[in-house]
Design a protein around this motif. Structure first.
Motif, mmCIF file in Angstrom:
data_model
loop_
_atom_site.group_PDB
_atom_site.id
_atom_site.type_symbol
_atom_site.label_atom_id
_atom_site.label_comp_id
_atom_site.label_asym_id
_atom_site.label_seq_id
_atom_site.Cartn_x
_atom_site.Cartn_y
_atom_site.Cartn_z
ATOM 1 N N ASN A 1 -45.022 21.212 -6.307
ATOM 2 C CA ASN A 1 -45.906 20.830 -7.338
ATOM 3 C C ASN A 1 -44.177 19.930 -8.233
ATOM 4 N N PHE A 2 -43.453 19.844 -8.459
ATOM 5 C CA PHE A 2 -42.701 18.875 -8.161
ATOM 6 C C PHE A 2 -42.842 17.654 -7.804
ATOM 7 N N VAL A 3 -42.675 17.759 -6.151
ATOM 8 C CA VAL A 3 -42.995 16.323 -5.779
ATOM 9 C C VAL A 3 -43.949 15.649 -6.770
ATOM 10 N N GLU A 4 -45.408 16.745 -6.788
ATOM 11 C CA GLU A 4 -46.511 15.782 -7.341
ATOM 12 C C GLU A 4 -45.980 15.451 -8.671
ATOM 13 N N VAL A 5 -45.716 16.044 -9.591
ATOM 14 C CA VAL A 5 -45.277 15.139 -10.908
ATOM 15 C C VAL A 5 -44.054 14.132 -10.806
ATOM 16 N N LEU A 6 -43.217 14.538 -9.753
ATOM 17 C CA LEU A 6 -42.236 12.641 -9.675
ATOM 18 C C LEU A 6 -43.525 11.920 -8.830
ATOM 19 N N ASP A 7 -44.299 12.155 -8.385
ATOM 20 C CA ASP A 7 -45.029 11.045 -7.796
ATOM 21 C C ASP A 7 -45.915 10.965 -8.619
ATOM 22 N N LYS A 8 -47.285 11.622 -9.934
ATOM 23 C CA LYS A 8 -47.455 10.556 -10.853
ATOM 24 C C LYS A 8 -46.333 10.385 -11.884
ATOM 25 N N TYR A 9 -45.696 10.573 -11.788
ATOM 26 C CA TYR A 9 -44.252 9.690 -12.706
ATOM 27 C C TYR A 9 -44.014 8.282 -11.921
ATOM 28 N N PHE A 10 -43.948 8.428 -10.508
ATOM 29 C CA PHE A 10 -42.995 7.134 -10.631
ATOM 30 C C PHE A 10 -44.293 6.134 -9.441
ATOM 31 N N SER A 11 -45.571 6.765 -9.280
ATOM 32 C CA SER A 11 -46.548 6.566 -8.685
ATOM 33 C C SER A 11 -46.014 6.320 -6.615
ATOM 34 N N HIS A 12 -46.252 7.808 -6.500
ATOM 35 C CA HIS A 12 -45.695 7.356 -4.921
ATOM 36 C C HIS A 12 -44.336 6.725 -5.639
ATOM 37 N N VAL A 13 -43.496 8.208 -5.430
ATOM 38 C CA VAL A 13 -41.801 8.738 -5.591
ATOM 39 C C VAL A 13 -41.516 8.288 -3.676
ATOM 40 N N SER A 14 -40.112 7.502 -3.968
ATOM 41 C CA SER A 14 -39.388 7.293 -2.485
ATOM 42 C C SER A 14 -38.037 7.850 -2.573
ATOM 43 N N LEU B 1 -35.624 5.891 -3.594
ATOM 44 C CA LEU B 1 -35.055 4.681 -3.973
ATOM 45 C C LEU B 1 -35.112 5.512 -5.176
ATOM 46 N N ASP B 2 -36.232 5.452 -5.782
ATOM 47 C CA ASP B 2 -36.720 6.602 -7.537
ATOM 48 C C ASP B 2 -36.313 7.100 -7.421
ATOM 49 N N ILE B 3 -35.559 8.133 -6.604
ATOM 50 C CA ILE B 3 -34.628 9.624 -6.655
ATOM 51 C C ILE B 3 -33.065 8.770 -7.010
ATOM 52 N N MET B 4 -32.811 7.741 -6.128
ATOM 53 C CA MET B 4 -31.261 7.279 -6.847
ATOM 54 C C MET B 4 -30.942 7.135 -7.796
ATOM 55 N N PHE B 5 -32.107 6.192 -7.716
ATOM 56 C CA PHE B 5 -31.579 4.826 -9.507
ATOM 57 C C PHE B 5 -32.546 5.557 -10.644
ATOM 58 N N ASN B 6 -33.308 6.860 -10.806
ATOM 59 C CA ASN B 6 -33.628 7.501 -12.083
ATOM 60 C C ASN B 6 -33.549 8.712 -11.860
ATOM 61 N N LEU B 7 -31.994 9.137 -11.253
ATOM 62 C CA LEU B 7 -31.898 10.363 -11.518
ATOM 63 C C LEU B 7 -32.307 10.925 -12.845
ATOM 64 N N ASP B 8 -31.223 10.450 -14.239
ATOM 65 C CA ASP B 8 -31.862 11.397 -15.093
ATOM 66 C C ASP B 8 -32.726 11.138 -15.160
ATOM 67 N N ARG B 9 -34.327 10.473 -15.133
ATOM 68 C CA ARG B 9 -35.508 11.007 -15.456
ATOM 69 C C ARG B 9 -35.530 12.564 -14.366
ATOM 70 N N VAL B 10 -35.190 12.142 -13.507
ATOM 71 C CA VAL B 10 -35.723 12.917 -12.183
ATOM 72 C C VAL B 10 -35.393 14.482 -13.265
ATOM 73 N N HIS B 11 -34.312 14.883 -13.330
ATOM 74 C CA HIS B 11 -32.897 16.099 -13.770
ATOM 75 C C HIS B 11 -33.894 16.272 -15.263
ATOM 76 N N ILE B 12 -34.658 15.270 -15.702
ATOM 77 C CA ILE B 12 -35.184 15.498 -17.123
ATOM 78 C C ILE B 12 -36.260 16.071 -16.792
ATOM 79 N N ILE B 13 -37.352 15.714 -15.625
ATOM 80 C CA ILE B 13 -38.082 16.430 -14.963
ATOM 81 C C ILE B 13 -38.280 17.478 -14.916
ATOM 82 N N LEU B 14 -37.090 18.164 -13.807
ATOM 83 C CA LEU B 14 -36.734 19.613 -13.658
ATOM 84 C C LEU B 14 -35.626 19.963 -14.320
ATOM 85 N N ASP B 15 -35.477 20.076 -15.228
ATOM 86 C CA ASP B 15 -35.032 20.611 -16.968
ATOM 87 C C ASP B 15 -36.909 21.152 -17.277
#
Length: 147
Positions: free
Chosen positions: A89-102, A104-118
């Motif tokens: 589910n977490f990966v699907e949310v990331l995919d939805k937000y980043f349009s096919h998360v990679s 690099l998306d994680i590395m350069f948008n770590l703040d956004r990933v933490h918000i999703i996780l929170d």
């Protein structure tokens, strides 16, 4: 001890940590050893083997997505299958937000990933799994930034 998530790690195939979140205090020297041992245990398994491993007094649930592994440390009485699905589910949310998360998306948008996780997990407990609800705060923040 009640059932809970104790940590979440996201690492690449080379074992480099891309995201870590601890829900119980762990000092830095122990974190390094924990991450190295967990990563080694996950990376050494092949696709035919179970995605649950024991580590000290914890269970680790992990999944591989392309070049990234997500490992979740849970207490003994937490349900492995529900956590396995939470990772999906977490990966699907990331995919939805980043349009096919990679990676690099994680590395350069770590703040956004933490918000999703929170939005999904607080104090080691799952609080939200609905993708639209999870992304609600982030979409609001993005609209405010744009406008």
């Amino acid at each position: 001890m009640s059932s809970m998530i104790t940590f979440i790690l996201m690492v690449n195939r080379q074992g480099q940590t891309r995201l870590c979140r601890y829900y119980q205090p762990v000092n830095m020297s122990c974190r390094t050893a924990l991450e190295a041992n967990v990563v080694r245990a996950c990376l050494s398994r092949n696709r035919d083997q179970c995605s649950f491993v024991e580590y000290q007094d914890l269970k680790v649930v992990f999944r591989q997505y392309a070049a990234l592994y997500i490992a979740v440390g849970i207490t003994e009485d937490e349900n492995e299958l529900s956590i396995y699905e939470l990772v999906q589910n977490f990966v699907e949310v990331l995919d939805k937000y980043f349009s096919h998360v990679s990676e690099l998306d994680i590395m350069f948008n770590l703040d956004r990933v933490h918000i999703i996780l929170d939005e999904m997990i607080q104090n080691g407990r799952v609080v939200e799994t609905n993708k639209s609800n999870v992304l609600g705060l982030l979409n609001t923040l993005d609209k405010m930034a744009d406008g």
